[in-house]
Design an enzyme around this catalytic site. Structure first.
Site, PDB file in Angstrom:
ATOM      1  N   PHE A  88      19.629  29.284  45.318  1.00  0.00           N
ATOM      2  CA  PHE A  88      19.683  27.997  46.000  1.00  0.00           C
ATOM      3  C   PHE A  88      19.475  26.884  45.120  1.00  0.00           C
ATOM      4  O   PHE A  88      18.574  26.545  44.429  1.00  0.00           O
ATOM      5  CB  PHE A  88      18.829  27.816  47.195  1.00  0.00           C
ATOM      6  CG  PHE A  88      19.058  26.672  48.382  1.00  0.00           C
ATOM      7  CD1 PHE A  88      20.188  27.101  49.043  1.00  0.00           C
ATOM      8  CD2 PHE A  88      18.421  25.778  48.335  1.00  0.00           C
ATOM      9  CE1 PHE A  88      20.574  25.940  50.059  1.00  0.00           C
ATOM     10  CE2 PHE A  88      18.776  24.645  49.550  1.00  0.00           C
ATOM     11  CZ  PHE A  88      19.901  24.883  49.999  1.00  0.00           C
TER      12      PHE A  88
ATOM     13  N   ILE B  12      16.549  26.432  38.658  1.00  0.00           N
ATOM     14  CA  ILE B  12      16.794  27.271  39.907  1.00  0.00           C
ATOM     15  C   ILE B  12      16.530  28.620  39.379  1.00  0.00           C
ATOM     16  O   ILE B  12      16.806  29.395  38.554  1.00  0.00           O
ATOM     17  CB  ILE B  12      18.360  27.216  40.269  1.00  0.00           C
ATOM     18  CG1 ILE B  12      18.858  25.553  39.986  1.00  0.00           C
ATOM     19  CG2 ILE B  12      18.729  27.941  41.551  1.00  0.00           C
ATOM     20  CD1 ILE B  12      18.016  24.701  41.147  1.00  0.00           C
TER      21      ILE B  12
ATOM     22  N   GLU C 273       9.194  23.845  45.953  1.00  0.00           N
ATOM     23  CA  GLU C 273       9.471  23.945  47.300  1.00  0.00           C
ATOM     24  C   GLU C 273       8.574  23.096  47.915  1.00  0.00           C
ATOM     25  O   GLU C 273       8.014  23.012  49.415  1.00  0.00           O
ATOM     26  CB  GLU C 273       9.124  25.325  48.014  1.00  0.00           C
ATOM     27  CG  GLU C 273      10.325  26.204  47.227  1.00  0.00           C
ATOM     28  CD  GLU C 273      10.677  27.617  48.310  1.00  0.00           C
ATOM     29  OE1 GLU C 273      10.502  27.454  49.505  1.00  0.00           O
ATOM     30  OE2 GLU C 273      10.974  28.614  47.672  1.00  0.00           O
TER      31      GLU C 273
ATOM     32  N   THR D 227       6.402  19.364  46.855  1.00  0.00           N
ATOM     33  CA  THR D 227       5.018  19.195  46.072  1.00  0.00           C
ATOM     34  C   THR D 227       3.849  18.808  46.879  1.00  0.00           C
ATOM     35  O   THR D 227       4.128  18.542  48.255  1.00  0.00           O
ATOM     36  CB  THR D 227       4.988  17.680  45.020  1.00  0.00           C
ATOM     37  OG1 THR D 227       5.287  16.870  45.939  1.00  0.00           O
ATOM     38  CG2 THR D 227       6.212  18.000  43.970  1.00  0.00           C
TER      39      THR D 227
HETATM   40  C1  LIG Z   1       9.502  27.534  38.160  1.00  0.00           C
HETATM   41  C2  LIG Z   1      10.416  26.435  39.135  1.00  0.00           C
HETATM   42  C3  LIG Z   1      11.226  26.997  40.004  1.00  0.00           C
HETATM   43  C4  LIG Z   1      11.987  26.107  40.912  1.00  0.00           C
HETATM   44  N1  LIG Z   1      12.882  26.788  41.748  1.00  0.00           N
HETATM   45  C5  LIG Z   1      13.701  26.099  42.259  1.00  0.00           C
HETATM   46  C6  LIG Z   1      14.931  26.642  43.117  1.00  0.00           C
HETATM   47  O1  LIG Z   1      14.873  27.915  43.140  1.00  0.00           O
HETATM   48  N2  LIG Z   1      15.852  25.882  43.704  1.00  0.00           N
HETATM   49  C7  LIG Z   1      15.771  24.508  43.559  1.00  0.00           C
HETATM   50  O2  LIG Z   1      16.425  23.740  44.370  1.00  0.00           O
HETATM   51  N3  LIG Z   1      14.545  24.064  42.937  1.00  0.00           N
HETATM   52  C8  LIG Z   1      13.659  24.586  42.377  1.00  0.00           C
HETATM   53  N4  LIG Z   1      12.604  23.969  41.540  1.00  0.00           N
HETATM   54  C9  LIG Z   1      12.248  22.728  41.757  1.00  0.00           C
HETATM   55  C10 LIG Z   1      11.122  22.210  42.464  1.00  0.00           C
HETATM   56  O3  LIG Z   1      11.487  22.268  43.941  1.00  0.00           O
HETATM   57  C11 LIG Z   1      11.027  20.791  42.119  1.00  0.00           C
HETATM   58  O4  LIG Z   1      10.546  20.813  40.928  1.00  0.00           O
HETATM   59  C12 LIG Z   1      10.094  20.019  43.067  1.00  0.00           C
HETATM   60  O5  LIG Z   1      10.347  19.880  44.450  1.00  0.00           O
HETATM   61  C13 LIG Z   1       9.610  18.644  42.617  1.00  0.00           C
HETATM   62  O6  LIG Z   1      10.771  17.942  42.227  1.00  0.00           O
HETATM   63  P1  LIG Z   1      10.690  17.257  40.833  1.00  0.00           P
HETATM   64  O7  LIG Z   1      10.135  18.286  39.825  1.00  0.00           O
HETATM   65  O8  LIG Z   1      12.162  16.600  40.568  1.00  0.00           O
HETATM   66  O9  LIG Z   1       9.448  16.103  40.612  1.00  0.00           O
HETATM   67  P2  LIG Z   1       9.545  14.626  41.325  1.00  0.00           P
HETATM   68  O10 LIG Z   1      10.372  14.556  42.596  1.00  0.00           O
HETATM   69  O11 LIG Z   1      10.176  13.792  40.189  1.00  0.00           O
HETATM   70  O12 LIG Z   1       8.133  14.327  41.506  1.00  0.00           O
HETATM   71  C14 LIG Z   1       7.218  13.783  40.428  1.00  0.00           C
HETATM   72  C15 LIG Z   1       6.133  13.658  41.065  1.00  0.00           C
HETATM   73  O13 LIG Z   1       6.297  12.504  41.877  1.00  0.00           O
HETATM   74  C16 LIG Z   1       5.386  12.736  43.065  1.00  0.00           C
HETATM   75  N5  LIG Z   1       6.473  12.030  44.201  1.00  0.00           N
HETATM   76  C17 LIG Z   1       7.843  11.812  44.384  1.00  0.00           C
HETATM   77  N6  LIG Z   1       8.281  11.089  45.257  1.00  0.00           N
HETATM   78  C18 LIG Z   1       6.762  10.837  45.911  1.00  0.00           C
HETATM   79  C19 LIG Z   1       6.688   9.803  47.106  1.00  0.00           C
HETATM   80  N7  LIG Z   1       7.322   9.222  47.670  1.00  0.00           N
HETATM   81  N8  LIG Z   1       5.101   9.617  47.207  1.00  0.00           N
HETATM   82  C20 LIG Z   1       4.334  10.205  46.533  1.00  0.00           C
HETATM   83  N9  LIG Z   1       4.674  11.039  45.487  1.00  0.00           N
HETATM   84  C21 LIG Z   1       5.899  11.201  45.098  1.00  0.00           C
HETATM   85  C22 LIG Z   1       5.727  14.020  43.370  1.00  0.00           C
HETATM   86  O14 LIG Z   1       5.038  14.586  44.259  1.00  0.00           O
HETATM   87  C23 LIG Z   1       5.384  14.542  42.020  1.00  0.00           C
HETATM   88  O15 LIG Z   1       3.876  14.602  41.680  1.00  0.00           O
HETATM   89  C24 LIG Z   1      11.782  24.722  40.925  1.00  0.00           C
HETATM   90  C25 LIG Z   1      10.969  24.272  39.999  1.00  0.00           C
HETATM   91  C26 LIG Z   1      10.017  25.229  38.988  1.00  0.00           C
HETATM   92  C27 LIG Z   1       9.238  24.382  38.045  1.00  0.00           C
END
Ligand SMILES: Cc1cc2nc3c(=O)[nH]c(=O)nc-3n(C[C@H](O)[C@H](O)[C@H](O)COP(=O)(O)OP(=O)(O)OC[C@H]3O[C@@H](n4cnc5c(N)ncnc54)[C@H](O)[C@@H]3O)c2cc1C
Length: 386
Positions: free
Chosen positions: A123, A159, A368, A370
């Site tokens: 996904f 992903i 999925e 943070t």
């Molecule tokens: C190994 C791995 C597998 C993954 N698999 C998938 C997958 O299969 N499919 C998929 O779609 N995604 C996948 N992901 C992505 C994962 O879901 C995202 O990394 C995660 O949702 C965080 O998004 P970001 O990395 O863009 O961080 P950001 O959204 O940029 O966040 C950075 C930091 O800011 C904080 N933050 C952001 N907004 C706010 C707010 N409003 N208030 C307070 N704090 C905030 C966050 O909590 C975090 O600490 C995967 C990630 C990894 C590392």
């Protein structure tokens, strides 16, 4: 409310526990060390029916539910999280969108092979410019009126399961138009692996989950039939919120498994390792540390089973799923740190399972949704709005 398992679920738990110990444990360290995807183990998980656990038998599933999936994930993650996340992503992110939102034709086309583990699904929601703020999707899909095809352009990152030899499809979210208020309308579209213009990058070099597959994907004028739209046009946002709500329960079960695995390994080691003429486990400092780890794993188990029971009963479960995910991922990191401490210097050596658990724990507070996102969801459910 009874949190004990039914005889069927207990049998499933025991079967997966045995598989994890007899098949996964002896081999996974090698795969992990070499950053290799464990095809042989995943094939066996497919043969056991694990990828079909929560799906109806008419589509090749096992006719179970999210409780059954959680039980399997917990037992796998007690031994290894790479295989557990391969199952979690294959089921919750790969197959579940097709099951929940697909047409009868899409279900018949994809689910039997996804349920048997012959192919894996993925996904693609997260993009390089944002994961938590998934509404800010930049990938676009426009319907070509001449050919009746979706033309997709954009990039997705991180992903899971997206680039293995057996990956069959990636469901991607894309902006397909603007609503009357000018806001982007997001839709989900199934992109089969190998579609021209759909490029899968080399696997990332990760801190943990090293025997699982995670890639960046790019889409350059990728054309798929109009019939690959999943559910209604413009409903993609609502769809992935539902998928993530359910997925949180699965990640919570996985995190509970990792936390319990830390207890298992620590109890064993505390009895074997001697210092100052007696087992280290004879010291109250070690006993209390392990007792606290057990308390946390047990409480996390109650939390994810409660959320899963509500989902299965058709009751609201959003808050409970977020609570379970937040708590279990927090204590998984705690237990991994403490288990490493119990193991002393050996805990820092990759040949010891706790070293793998330590590396695998941190992502649980990120993927999925943070921990901050879970807190936002819980606060919103409590009626606190910013
Ligand atoms: C190994 C791995 C597998 C993954 N698999 C998938 C997958 O299969 N499919 C998929 O779609 N995604 C996948 N992901 C992505 C994962 O879901 C995202 O990394 C995660 O949702 C965080 O998004 P970001 O990395 O863009 O961080 P950001 O959204 O940029 O966040 C950075 C930091 O800011 C904080 N933050 C952001 N907004 C706010 C707010 N409003 N208030 C307070 N704090 C905030 C966050 O909590 C975090 O600490 C995967 C990630 C990894 C590392």
């Amino acid at each position: 409310m009874d949190h004990r398992l039914s005889p069927e679920l207990e049998e499933l738990r025991r079967t997966v526990e045995e598989f994890a110990h007899d098949v996964v444990a002896p081999k996974i360290g090698e795969y992990y060390e070499h950053h290799e995807f464990p095809y042989e183990i995943v094939r066996e998980m497919g043969r056991m029916g694990l990828f079909g656990l929560p799906f109806p038998e008419e589509y090749g599933g096992m006719g179970g539910d999210y409780l059954a999936l959680g039980i399997a994930l917990e037992e796998l993650a007690r031994v290894d999280s790479s295989v557990a996340i391969t199952l979690e992503a294959g089921v919750s992110l790969g197959a579940m969108p097709v099951h929940l939102f697909g047409t009868e034709e899409q279900k018949r086309e994809w689910l039997p092979r996804l349920c048997s583990g012959e192919i894996l699904g993925a996904f693609g929601l997260t993009e390089p410019d944002g994961g938590s703020d998934a509404g800010a999707t930049r990938t676009t899909a426009r319907l070509d009126p001449e050919t009746g095809e979706w033309v997709i352009n954009g990039t997705k990152c991180f992903i899971t399961n997206s680039g293995t030899d057996i990956t069959g499809l990636v469901t991607v979210t894309a902006v397909t138009g603007r609503g009357p208020d000018g806001k982007p309308q997001i839709s989900s579209i199934i992109v089969p692996s190998g579609t021209p213009g759909f490029t899968v990058a080399a696997p990332y070099s990760k801190v943990g989950w090293n025997a699982s597959d995670t890639r960046e994907l790019s889409f350059a004028d990728v054309r798929v039939p109009a019939a690959n739209l999943l559910g209604e046009e413009g409903r993609g946002y609502a769809q992935f919120l539902r998928i993530l709500d359910e997925g949180r329960i699965a990640i919570a079960a996985l995190a509970t498994g990792l936390a319990q695995g830390c207890v298992d390994e620590s109890v064993k080691y505390a009895k074997e390792r001697h210092a100052f003429g007696r087992p280290i486990g004879a010291n109250q400092a070690i006993q209390f540390k392990i007792a606290d780890m057990e308390m946390k794993a047990h409480t996390a188990r109650l939390a994810w089973r409660d959320a899963a029971s509500r989902l299965v009963a058709g009751e609201p479960f959003k808050k409970e799923a977020a609570l379970a995910k937040l708590y279990s991922s927090t204590i998984a990191v705690d237990n991994a740190r403490d288990a490493t401490q119990v193991h002393g210097g050996y805990g820092f050596m990759n040949e010891y399972p706790v070293a793998r658990m330590w590396r695998d724990s941190k992502i649980l507070e990120i993927g999925e949704g943070t921990s901050e996102v879970q807190r936002m969801l819980i606060a919103r459910e409590l009626g606190l709005v910013g």
